[in-house]
Scaffold this motif. Structure first.
Motif, short mmCIF file in Angstrom:
data_model
loop_
_atom_site.label_atom_id
_atom_site.label_comp_id
_atom_site.label_asym_id
_atom_site.label_seq_id
_atom_site.Cartn_x
_atom_site.Cartn_y
_atom_site.Cartn_z
N ILE A 169 -18.83 -12.70 -0.09
CA ILE A 169 -18.40 -12.78 -1.51
C ILE A 169 -17.37 -13.88 -2.11
N LYS A 170 -16.93 -14.70 -1.21
CA LYS A 170 -16.14 -16.03 -1.45
C LYS A 170 -14.83 -15.31 -2.16
N ASN A 171 -14.09 -14.59 -1.76
CA ASN A 171 -13.35 -13.62 -2.16
C ASN A 171 -11.89 -13.69 -1.18
N PRO A 172 -11.18 -14.50 -0.88
CA PRO A 172 -10.32 -14.56 0.51
C PRO A 172 -9.07 -13.87 0.14
N ILE A 173 -8.41 -13.21 1.15
CA ILE A 173 -7.22 -12.57 1.08
C ILE A 173 -6.12 -13.56 0.43
N THR A 174 -5.43 -13.27 -0.45
CA THR A 174 -4.05 -14.18 -0.86
C THR A 174 -2.82 -14.05 0.05
N ALA A 175 -2.29 -12.60 0.37
CA ALA A 175 -1.48 -12.55 1.12
C ALA A 175 -1.26 -11.18 1.81
N SER A 176 -0.62 -11.13 2.72
CA SER A 176 -0.50 -9.63 3.50
C SER A 176 0.86 -9.46 3.79
N LEU A 177 1.13 -7.99 3.30
CA LEU A 177 2.53 -7.73 3.39
C LEU A 177 2.71 -6.73 4.38
N TYR A 178 3.56 -6.73 5.33
CA TYR A 178 3.91 -5.80 6.29
C TYR A 178 5.32 -5.10 6.09
N PHE A 179 4.91 -3.87 6.19
CA PHE A 179 6.32 -3.02 5.77
C PHE A 179 6.71 -2.28 7.05
N PRO B 123 -2.35 -4.25 16.68
CA PRO B 123 -2.98 -5.57 16.94
C PRO B 123 -3.57 -6.43 15.83
N VAL B 124 -3.93 -5.39 14.62
CA VAL B 124 -4.47 -6.07 13.45
C VAL B 124 -3.41 -7.00 12.76
N ILE B 125 -2.38 -6.19 12.77
CA ILE B 125 -1.07 -6.84 12.08
C ILE B 125 -0.85 -8.37 12.84
N GLN B 126 -1.07 -8.24 14.09
CA GLN B 126 -0.76 -9.45 15.00
C GLN B 126 -1.80 -10.52 14.63
N PHE B 127 -2.81 -10.03 14.30
CA PHE B 127 -3.86 -10.98 14.00
C PHE B 127 -3.61 -11.58 12.71
N TYR B 128 -3.46 -10.88 11.70
CA TYR B 128 -3.02 -11.51 10.43
C TYR B 128 -1.55 -12.14 10.11
N MET B 129 -0.69 -11.97 11.20
CA MET B 129 0.43 -12.81 11.42
C MET B 129 0.51 -14.12 11.42
N ASN C 195 -2.02 -15.94 10.03
CA ASN C 195 -2.34 -16.54 8.94
C ASN C 195 -1.15 -16.97 7.81
N ASN C 196 -1.40 -18.10 6.94
CA ASN C 196 -0.37 -18.26 5.94
C ASN C 196 -0.35 -16.98 5.07
N ASN C 197 0.88 -17.12 4.32
CA ASN C 197 1.17 -15.90 3.49
C ASN C 197 0.91 -14.65 4.15
N PHE C 198 1.82 -14.61 5.16
CA PHE C 198 2.07 -13.07 5.86
C PHE C 198 3.43 -12.83 5.77
N PHE C 199 3.94 -11.97 5.20
CA PHE C 199 5.30 -11.58 5.04
C PHE C 199 5.67 -10.05 5.49
N THR C 200 6.94 -10.22 6.28
CA THR C 200 7.24 -8.79 6.93
C THR C 200 8.22 -8.36 6.12
N ILE C 201 8.45 -7.27 5.75
CA ILE C 201 9.46 -6.66 4.61
C ILE C 201 10.21 -5.60 5.43
N ASP C 202 11.39 -5.50 5.44
CA ASP C 202 12.10 -4.26 5.73
C ASP C 202 11.85 -3.36 4.82
N GLY C 203 11.26 -2.14 5.41
CA GLY C 203 10.92 -1.09 4.41
C GLY C 203 11.79 -0.03 4.47
#
Ligand code: AP5
Length: 219
Positions: free
Chosen positions: A106-116, A184-190, A192-200
């Protein structure tokens, strides 16, 4: 504003739903929580709801086949035009592969992934004290985010409830499932560009501010 297609990751109780509601309000994009969608199915007594009820109560995962179908239908709705927040999906590697394929089609890629990131004891404490409004979905906490009147939703006056899967033993099982299947899914997205780890682990205000700062840098 450019399109904002976001993935929210983190263990149960990391605050994904709480922060997603703030981002949804600020940016006008829908908060798509697969957990909320499944709980609504259970409450409606639909065929799908009856099928998944026991799985949710045990803290196990619903099949990839069902979840991919649910997400495929949801991402075809009109309200995702400006973007979306996916909370609780993808949760397994096959779900991640299915999502990537779908978004490519659908030509609609992910902009960013945020990991808390939040430790397991904080998770248990937060979740066992969580209460939710069954009507409007607002999330409370008996220690950190109390309603103004005991057990009543500030927004709509409905009596708050505890989720069936928010008991300590189920929370610990959900955390194990998360480490085994979702980390393992998080490691997969890590990668990529625009992957952010946030201290939650900070307060909701602190975590929300961090997220808004990140998003301001990419929109
Ligand atoms: P789901 O509903 O997605 O649950 P979860 O991932 O376990 O996440 P939670 O909703 O428990 O936590 P949250 O991170 O949103 O935390 P919240 O903001 O509420 O999934 C439920 C079930 O559905 C699964 O177990 C599975 O069976 C099924 N399922 C769903 N998606 C699936 C999929 N893709 N595949 C297969 N099965 C699927 O916050 C928690 C508490 O902490 C609240 O009380 C809140 O007030 C408080 N709090 C939040 N942030 C803070 C903070 N910064 N400081 C202090 N307190 C805070």
């Amino acid at each position: 504003m450019s399109k904002l297609n976001l993935l929210f990751f983190g263990p149960p109780g990391a605050g994904k739903g709480t922060i997603a509601k703030e981002v949804s309000k600020k940016y006008g994009i829908p908060h798509i929580s697969t957990g909320d969608m499944l709980r609504a199915e259970v409450a409606s007594g639909s065929e799908l709801g009856n099928k998944v009820k026991e799985i949710l109560e045990k803290g196990q995962l619903v099949s990839d086949e069902i979840m991919l179908e649910v997400i495929k239908n949801r991402l075809q709705q009109k309200d995702v035009e400006k973007g979306f927040i996916l909370d609780g999906f993808p949760r397994t590697l096959p779900q991640a592969e299915g999502l990537e394929k779908l978004l490519e089609e659908i030509k609609n890629p992910i902009t960013a992934s945020l990991y808390f990131e939040v430790d397991v004891e904080t998770v248990v404490k937060r979740i066992t004290n969580r209460r939710i409004c069954p009507k409007c979905g607002k999330i409370y906490n008996l220690i950190t985010l109390k309603p103004k009147v005991d057990n009543i939703c500030d927004e709509c006056g409905t009596q708050l409830i505890q989720r069936d899967d928010d008991k300590e033993d189920v929370v610990r099982d959900r955390y194990k499932v998360y480490m085994e299947k979702t980390y393992p899914v998080i490691q997969f997205y890590m990668k990529n560009n625009n992957f952010f780890t946030i201290d939650g682990s900070g307060t909701v205000e602190i975590v929300t501010k961090k997220v808004f700062n990140i998003l301001e840098g990419i929109v």
